[in-house]
Design a protein around this motif. Structure first.
Motif, PDB file in Angstrom:
ATOM      1  N   GLU A 130      10.426  -7.562  32.763  1.00  0.00           N
ATOM      2  CA  GLU A 130      10.618  -6.454  31.826  1.00  0.00           C
ATOM      3  C   GLU A 130      11.713  -6.696  30.783  1.00  0.00           C
ATOM      4  O   GLU A 130      11.651  -6.161  29.686  1.00  0.00           O
ATOM      5  N   SER A 131      12.721  -7.478  31.150  1.00  0.00           N
ATOM      6  CA  SER A 131      13.895  -7.586  30.267  1.00  0.00           C
ATOM      7  C   SER A 131      14.084  -9.009  29.743  1.00  0.00           C
ATOM      8  O   SER A 131      14.322  -9.942  30.523  1.00  0.00           O
ATOM      9  N   LYS A 132      14.015  -9.156  28.443  1.00  0.00           N
ATOM     10  CA  LYS A 132      14.214 -10.474  27.808  1.00  0.00           C
ATOM     11  C   LYS A 132      15.639 -10.969  28.056  1.00  0.00           C
ATOM     12  O   LYS A 132      15.866 -12.151  28.333  1.00  0.00           O
ATOM     13  N   ALA A 133      16.616 -10.061  27.999  1.00  0.00           N
ATOM     14  CA  ALA A 133      18.030 -10.440  28.202  1.00  0.00           C
ATOM     15  C   ALA A 133      18.236 -10.976  29.620  1.00  0.00           C
ATOM     16  O   ALA A 133      18.912 -11.994  29.829  1.00  0.00           O
ATOM     17  N   ALA A 134      17.628 -10.292  30.613  1.00  0.00           N
ATOM     18  CA  ALA A 134      17.754 -10.741  32.011  1.00  0.00           C
ATOM     19  C   ALA A 134      17.144 -12.131  32.176  1.00  0.00           C
ATOM     20  O   ALA A 134      17.709 -12.997  32.854  1.00  0.00           O
ATOM     21  N   GLU A 182      12.692  -7.254  37.071  1.00  0.00           N
ATOM     22  CA  GLU A 182      13.637  -7.191  35.934  1.00  0.00           C
ATOM     23  C   GLU A 182      13.382  -8.343  34.953  1.00  0.00           C
ATOM     24  O   GLU A 182      13.416  -8.155  33.733  1.00  0.00           O
ATOM     25  N   LYS A 197       3.274 -10.624  29.153  1.00  0.00           N
ATOM     26  CA  LYS A 197       3.892 -10.144  30.403  1.00  0.00           C
ATOM     27  C   LYS A 197       3.118 -10.604  31.655  1.00  0.00           C
ATOM     28  O   LYS A 197       3.716 -10.984  32.656  1.00  0.00           O
ATOM     29  N   GLU A 220      16.763 -14.436  29.824  1.00  0.00           N
ATOM     30  CA  GLU A 220      17.615 -15.423  29.138  1.00  0.00           C
ATOM     31  C   GLU A 220      18.850 -15.766  29.981  1.00  0.00           C
ATOM     32  O   GLU A 220      19.251 -16.929  30.068  1.00  0.00           O
ATOM     33  N   ASN A 221      19.442 -14.738  30.604  1.00  0.00           N
ATOM     34  CA  ASN A 221      20.613 -14.966  31.465  1.00  0.00           C
ATOM     35  C   ASN A 221      20.246 -15.845  32.663  1.00  0.00           C
ATOM     36  O   ASN A 221      21.031 -16.688  33.098  1.00  0.00           O
TER      37      ASN A 221
END
Length: 604
Positions: free
Chosen positions: A99-103, A96, A132, A105-106
């Motif tokens: 694949e996910s910039k938001a994940a 995750e 990646k 950053e969190n």
């Protein structure tokens, strides 16, 4: 996880109760957070294995009490399942993040500010989150799941029987729990708490995983929870003589902690940490020499380098500044945050009603009780369902618990197989004895003695029920309600908190404490010790020379602790805005202590 595994975080979550951290690794180990499972209650463990087997669609076959060595087997199977779930969640989490910039950053938001991992990951975000393969390589290289550590209270080591035949000592509760951990596939640590049990410590020698391999790697490690340096040295050397290495000394405040409170002789956390800091080399050197000799005698591999060695602390820490100060000033490897995580649903197993009670409870609601059948003071909170149900039974002349689990049935006074002081069986006998001498007692003395017998709570059931309620698992037998054991520091946290907010609070990137009048962690502990001494002086009926000596030492140690703090706070760059207030509070406690009168034995 190799022995040179570097922790992602600078905090850990200690064991809480029987159930409160029973599945914490499943909830948060994929974030790199270490936590500790209690492996005392095999019945709860088996129920949780059934629950998670259903949740994650894992084949499940019940291990009943009819199976030989069921206790150890239940623990091994549960720990193996937790390990598998954590590994799977960790792989999914890494995928995750890639694949996910938001994940990503969190995740960066909950890492320690100075962490190399945080800086490295932030660089990928700053560079546009495009490479990646590079992100994947960095994550594979640097991230690891949090430890799935386990806790054994060494004294909770009841003898076990089949009918009237006593089983060999290795079937005792703590021995079986240790075996359950030793046979699991985990690479992690057992936290041994509540003092030394030489028989149990000697049993560790039976398991190869606790000895270093040819590369100096330990598959299973030992953490000792201690309250002072002397105890650490004695226990560490005892184990070293068997070729066993203590990988971590986990120093816990004697009184400013959750659960059972093992008060020191007035030694405060600051001076204790200072002694560990000054004498760290002594701990390492003495243990290493003894361990090498023992390994040579056993013809086992002798590590070339000194094995990993950590010193950590826990008990009452509540702010990012306290956290950082403890790490920096005492060169600690990690700081334990326990009770505040009871308000984090993502981290701990607590039913909604109890969490709400904890959130609304204030300073006066948290207290040191005598409800534990172990006869050790026990930190708890007013208003629990257990308190209500226990009082209802007392009022109906039905005091005591049905005692289904017998984990604390350690007293042999009336039964060779052991009896718990919270059980109805035991309390009936004691109340009958008390009534026989009722005429010779004043009403006050009778009531005091009656309370002393009936105030014990069934911890085995009360400390497990929250998990059952949270997960809708059927509770059988007599209703004991919930026993919960937070430390007094929880008074300053007053609402449910997300995992992200709590972790960011620890690192100073958020603030979840509304109450700005919270005293410093060291001042809070000092107050608890001064109150403890005053109550002890009030409550002792027969004053002996030994008791007087103990009080004098207690008072002397507290006064020396205050002097140490006065010097420490005048020099430290931390807590600038609290300096004047801290020094005033120290002066105040110094005056109170000087006015505490220790009795003297009159010479006849």
């Amino acid at each position: 996880m190799s022995s040179n595994h570097k922790n992602t975080h600078t905090f850990h979550i200690p064991v809480m109760g029987l159930a409160y951290t029973i599945d914490s690794p499943i909830r948060l180990a994929h974030y790199g957070i270490d936590s500790v499972i209690s492996i005392t209650d095999d019945e709860l463990i088996e129920k949780m294995r059934a629950f998670y087997s259903t949740k994650f669609k894992i084949p499940y076959q019940e291990i009943t009490t009819k199976i030989e060595d069921f206790r150890a087997k239940r623990i091994t199977h549960y720990l193996d399942m937790v390990d598998s779930i954590v590994k799977e969640k960790f792989e999914n989490f890494k995928a995750e993040l890639i694949e996910s910039k938001a994940a990503l950053e969190n995740y960066i938001a909950i890492l320690p500010n100075q962490s190399e991992i945080k800086m490295g990951l932030q660089q990928f975000i700053d560079d546009g989150f495009a490479m990646k393969d590079n992100i994947k390589h960095f994550i594979e290289e640097h991230l690891s799941p949090g430890a799935i550590d386990v806790n054994i209270m060494t004294k909770v080591d009841k003898d076990n029987f089949i009918k009237n035949d006593q089983l060999p000592v290795e079937y005792n509760d703590a021995h079986a729990a240790l075996r359950g951990f030793a046979h699991s596939k985990l690479t992690s640590s057992v936290v041994l708490s509540a003092g030394m049990n030489p028989r149990l410590y000697s049993y560790i020698e039976q398991f190869q995983d606790f000895f270093p391999d040819e590369n100096g790697v330990l598959k299973k490690r030992i953490i000792l929870k201690v309250s002072d340096f002397r105890s650490a040295l004695i226990q560490g050397n005892f184990l070293a003589k068997k070729g066993l290495w203590v990988s971590e000394y986990r120093i816990e405040s004697g009184l400013n902690c959750g659960g059972h409170a093992f008060a020191t002789d007035g030694l405060l956390l600051g001076p204790i940490l200072e002694e560990f800091k000054q004498k760290k080399e002594q701990l390492i050197t003495s243990a290493k020499e003894l361990m090498v000799k023992a390994l040579q005698q056993k013809q086992l591999p002798v590590p070339e380098k000194t094995l990993d060695f950590k010193i950590t602390a826990q008990g009452g820490v509540g702010t990012a500044e306290e956290h950082e100060f403890l790490l920096e000033n005492y060169n600690l490897d990690s700081v334990g945050w326990g009770s505040p995580f009871l308000l984090v649903p993502e981290a701990t197993s607590v039913d909604a009603e109890t969490r709400a009670l904890l959130a609304k409870s204030k300073e006066d609601d948290f207290y040191l009780s005598h409800i534990s059948p172990l006869g050790v003071p026990f930190n708890t909170v007013k208003g629990t369902s257990n308190e209500f149900l226990k009082q209802k039974r007392i009022d109906e002349n039905k005091a005591g618990s049905s005692c289904p689990k017998k984990l604390l049935a350690l007293g042999k006074e009336y039964d060779p197989q052991g009896m718990c002081t919270a059980s109805k069986k035991y309390q009936d006998i004691k109340l009958e004895e008390l009534d026989a001498k009722k005429d010779a007692l004043s009403t006050t003395d009778y009531n005091k003695a009656h309370t002393k017998i009936t105030e014990k709570s069934c911890l085995c059931v009360g400390l497990a029920n929250a998990s059952y309620l949270e997960n809708n698992i059927k509770i059988k037998g007599q209703d004991q309600g919930i026993v919960i054991c937070p430390g007094p520091n929880l008074a300053y946290f007053d609402h449910e908190v997300s995992l992200s907010d709590m972790v960011r609070h620890i690192y100073g990137n958020a603030n979840v404490i509304i109450n700005q009048n919270r005293p410093h962690v060291f001042i809070n502990e000092l107050k608890l010790y001064v109150d403890y001494l005053k109550q002890d002086l009030e409550n002792v009926a027969d004053v002996t020379a030994a008791q007087i000596k103990k009080w004098q030492l207690f008072k002397t140690n507290l006064l020396e602790g205050v002097a140490y703090y006065q010097d420490l706070f005048s020099k430290t760059p931390y807590f600038k805005n609290m300096q004047a207030s801290i020094q005033n509070q120290l002066l105040n406690y110094s005056d109170i202590l000087k006015n505490v009168n220790i009795p003297t034995l009159e010479l006849v």
